[in-house]
Design a protein around this motif. Structure first.
Motif, PDB file in Angstrom:
ATOM      1  N   ASN A 292       0.811  -1.211   0.000  1.00  0.00           N
ATOM      2  CA  ASN A 292       0.000   0.000   0.000  1.00  0.00           C
ATOM      3  C   ASN A 292       0.848   1.266   0.000  1.00  0.00           C
ATOM      4  O   ASN A 292       0.503   2.261  -0.636  1.00  0.00           O
ATOM      5  CB  ASN A 292      -0.961   0.010   1.196  1.00  0.00           C
ATOM      6  N   ASN A 293       1.967   1.227   0.716  1.00  0.00           N
ATOM      7  CA  ASN A 293       2.849   2.389   0.689  1.00  0.00           C
ATOM      8  C   ASN A 293       3.354   2.646  -0.731  1.00  0.00           C
ATOM      9  O   ASN A 293       3.399   3.789  -1.195  1.00  0.00           O
ATOM     10  CB  ASN A 293       4.035   2.184   1.635  1.00  0.00           C
ATOM     11  N   GLY A 294       3.691   1.571  -1.443  1.00  0.00           N
ATOM     12  CA  GLY A 294       4.164   1.715  -2.823  1.00  0.00           C
ATOM     13  C   GLY A 294       3.098   2.273  -3.745  1.00  0.00           C
ATOM     14  O   GLY A 294       3.372   3.145  -4.582  1.00  0.00           O
ATOM     15  N   ILE A 295       1.850   1.783  -3.600  1.00  0.00           N
ATOM     16  CA  ILE A 295       0.767   2.278  -4.455  1.00  0.00           C
ATOM     17  C   ILE A 295       0.452   3.734  -4.133  1.00  0.00           C
ATOM     18  O   ILE A 295       0.284   4.565  -5.037  1.00  0.00           O
ATOM     19  CB  ILE A 295      -0.495   1.404  -4.293  1.00  0.00           C
ATOM     20  N   ILE A 296       0.367   4.059  -2.844  1.00  0.00           N
ATOM     21  CA  ILE A 296       0.065   5.433  -2.438  1.00  0.00           C
ATOM     22  C   ILE A 296       1.139   6.385  -2.955  1.00  0.00           C
ATOM     23  O   ILE A 296       0.841   7.462  -3.487  1.00  0.00           O
ATOM     24  CB  ILE A 296      -0.080   5.526  -0.904  1.00  0.00           C
ATOM     25  N   LEU A 297       2.412   5.979  -2.826  1.00  0.00           N
ATOM     26  CA  LEU A 297       3.525   6.810  -3.273  1.00  0.00           C
ATOM     27  C   LEU A 297       3.431   7.086  -4.775  1.00  0.00           C
ATOM     28  O   LEU A 297       3.564   8.226  -5.207  1.00  0.00           O
ATOM     29  CB  LEU A 297       4.841   6.112  -2.926  1.00  0.00           C
ATOM     30  N   THR A 298       3.203   6.059  -5.562  1.00  0.00           N
ATOM     31  CA  THR A 298       3.301   6.190  -7.019  1.00  0.00           C
ATOM     32  C   THR A 298       2.000   6.616  -7.680  1.00  0.00           C
ATOM     33  O   THR A 298       2.002   7.433  -8.603  1.00  0.00           O
ATOM     34  CB  THR A 298       3.750   4.860  -7.644  1.00  0.00           C
ATOM     35  N   ALA A 299       0.874   6.046  -7.242  1.00  0.00           N
ATOM     36  CA  ALA A 299      -0.381   6.218  -7.971  1.00  0.00           C
ATOM     37  C   ALA A 299      -0.865   7.656  -8.003  1.00  0.00           C
ATOM     38  O   ALA A 299      -1.503   8.086  -8.972  1.00  0.00           O
ATOM     39  CB  ALA A 299      -1.465   5.322  -7.370  1.00  0.00           C
ATOM     40  N   ALA A 300      -0.566   8.419  -6.961  1.00  0.00           N
ATOM     41  CA  ALA A 300      -1.019   9.810  -6.921  1.00  0.00           C
ATOM     42  C   ALA A 300      -0.381  10.642  -8.026  1.00  0.00           C
ATOM     43  O   ALA A 300      -0.887  11.728  -8.362  1.00  0.00           O
ATOM     44  CB  ALA A 300      -0.702  10.422  -5.555  1.00  0.00           C
ATOM     45  N   ARG A 301       0.720  10.165  -8.605  1.00  0.00           N
ATOM     46  CA  ARG A 301       1.380  10.915  -9.687  1.00  0.00           C
ATOM     47  C   ARG A 301       0.569  10.872 -10.979  1.00  0.00           C
ATOM     48  O   ARG A 301       0.785  11.701 -11.869  1.00  0.00           O
ATOM     49  CB  ARG A 301       2.774  10.346  -9.943  1.00  0.00           C
ATOM     50  N   VAL A 302      -0.360   9.921 -11.116  1.00  0.00           N
ATOM     51  CA  VAL A 302      -1.161   9.847 -12.342  1.00  0.00           C
ATOM     52  C   VAL A 302      -2.183  10.993 -12.393  1.00  0.00           C
ATOM     53  O   VAL A 302      -2.201  11.758 -13.358  1.00  0.00           O
ATOM     54  CB  VAL A 302      -1.840   8.465 -12.486  1.00  0.00           C
ATOM     55  N   PRO A 303      -3.050  11.155 -11.375  1.00  0.00           N
ATOM     56  CA  PRO A 303      -3.946  12.330 -11.392  1.00  0.00           C
ATOM     57  C   PRO A 303      -3.171  13.649 -11.408  1.00  0.00           C
ATOM     58  O   PRO A 303      -3.625  14.625 -12.028  1.00  0.00           O
ATOM     59  CB  PRO A 303      -4.758  12.181 -10.093  1.00  0.00           C
TER      60      PRO A 303
END
Length: 442
Positions: A292-303
């Motif tokens: 979850n830390n990895g997804i939270i870190l990276t995924a926010a860069r898409v929006p």
């Protein structure tokens, strides 16, 4: 307006991917595979094939990552290769729907395993899930390096845990080579359909090898480090997944693996006794927290990237002046994830993620071919190994996987397509707002 800063090295980028790929799936998915494929050779083969397919995609898309090391990953690649609408649909599906739903599902899974040690009702599980989302979001708002260090530590712990499960299963008393029987299918009929269903579960477990492309604008020497991180992470996870499947089968055998709800716990209980289940629960907690830390870190860069292009509200594309992180995008992502965790509306995620992702992955591999022809001027520090065979093989497999999934699971496949297409009216809305802003400024 401040921009994101390059602060992540090769190790950071690799650990982001490995930590995101290895979540809770490896502790559960082997049972779902064994239910479809009733022979050891097939349950191992599906992991090998899934790993090779993921590697083919990684080898291809790494070329795009090196050529266009920008925040947003696939959003940028599809925008440049096809048109902004394709980039938007990818960003909508991943940044607005899939990733927040993944965060919610993983957070609830983390809280559920905490219940092994501390009694928690439904309300308690949701509360813990929300607290974990808030805490990890706050950590990543305070700096990309802080989030990366946390990711490195959690990922190293989970790698050590998976290695320990492999060693314990193969070395301690309780397992037997006889448990590998039947090695070959006996009297099985049509296997293509079941193999395809099992492959969906496997590719769900492998998914995440593209995550580090989302932070492309924050990776040091991205032309060198992004391709290496993508390929290294795919190889590491492939090795761990195959070996842990062999270990579980050595301890339990295909039939007991298929009947197990928590196969890792059952295997550890055989070799370590009652304490084994507790150790596995703790391992899954660390694993899910790291994912979850990895997804939270990276995924926010898409929006964030979509907003910078004027295709979302402008405040989402702002960088915090002190911490140099997309703080507003992280907060919006957290709000959506918490809402999904509260409502529990993420059970559809499994099939939807694989169908949607492989449509977009195939388009990205097509983008490698398309941009080679249309953008000969584009710098390519890394060129896809085995081109053009590598991307073509991946595209061919993706077409087969999506077609097989539609045939075997038409309802969820229709939902997947519908949720992608829902993004089209929103695209035209933001496109018209963008045109209005440009007109008013001119």
């Amino acid at each position: 307006m401040p921009d994101l800063k390059r602060q992540l090295g090769l190790f950071d980028a690799t650990m982001i991917n490995v930590g995101t790929i290895i979540a809770s799936a490896i502790f559960i998915v082997p049972a779902q595979i064994a239910l479809q494929l009733h022979a050891t050779s097939l349950t191992v083969a599906v992991w090998v094939v899934g790993g090779i397919v993921s590697l083919l995609g990684a080898l291809s898309i790494a070329e795009l990552a090196a050529a266009m090391p920008e925040a947003g990953g696939g959003f940028v690649y599809l925008r440049e290769a096809y048109s902004p609408v394709w980039g938007w649909l990818y960003g909508w599906a991943n940044g607005i729907v899939i990733n927040p739903a993944s965060i919610a599902a993983i957070a609830v899974g983390f809280a559920g395993y905490l219940g092994h040690f501390v009694p928690l009702g439904d309300a308690g599980i949701k509360t813990v899930a929300i607290v974990s989302i808030v805490a990890l979001t706050a950590l990543n708002i305070l700096g990309v390096k802080a989030g990366a260090i946390t990711q490195n530590v959690l990922t190293l712990i989970k790698i050590a845990t998976v290695v320990a499960l492999i060693v314990v299963g193969l070395a301690l008393a309780g397992g037997s080579a006889a448990n590998f029987e039947p090695i070959w299918p006996q009297g099985e009929g049509h296997l293509i359909g079941p193999f395809g269903i099992a492959m969906v579960a496997v590719l769900w477990a492998y998914d995440g090898w593209i995550e580090t492309t989302y932070v492309g604008s924050e990776v040091i020497a991205p032309e060198r480090n992004l391709p290496r991180a993508i390929i290294y992470s795919a190889l590491i996870c492939m090795a761990l997944y195959i070996l842990v499947t062999v270990s579980f089968t050595y301890v339990l055998g295909p039939e007991r693996v298929a009947a197990s709800r928590l196969v890792a716990s059952d295997a550890a209980r055989v070799t370590l006794g009652a304490v084994g289940a507790g150790l596995v629960a703790a391992a899954i907690m660390v694993s899910t927290l790291g994912a979850n830390n990895g997804i939270i870190l990276t995924a926010a860069r898409v929006p964030y990237a979509m907003a910078r292009d004027g295709l979302l509200y402008a405040f989402i594309g702002k960088v915090h002046p002190r911490w140099l992180t997309p703080a507003n995008s992280l907060l919006v992502q957290a709000v959506i994830s918490i809402a999904l965790a509260l409502t529990g509306k993420y059970d559809w995620l499994y099939t939807y993620v694989v169908v949607a992702q492989f449509v977009f992955y195939a388009l990205m591999c097509g983008a490698v071919i398309r941009l080679r022809r249309r953008r000969t001027d584009l710098p390519r520090p890394y060129r896809a190994w085995g081109y053009p065979v590598t991307p073509i093989l991946f595209i061919g497999f993706s077409v087969w996987l999506v077609a097989n999934t539609i045939r075997e699971d038409p309802v969820n496949s229709a939902v997947a397509a519908g949720l992608i297409l829902v993004g089209l009216p929103l695209y035209f809305y933001f496109k018209s707002r963008q045109s209005s802003v440009v007109s008013s400024q001119s």
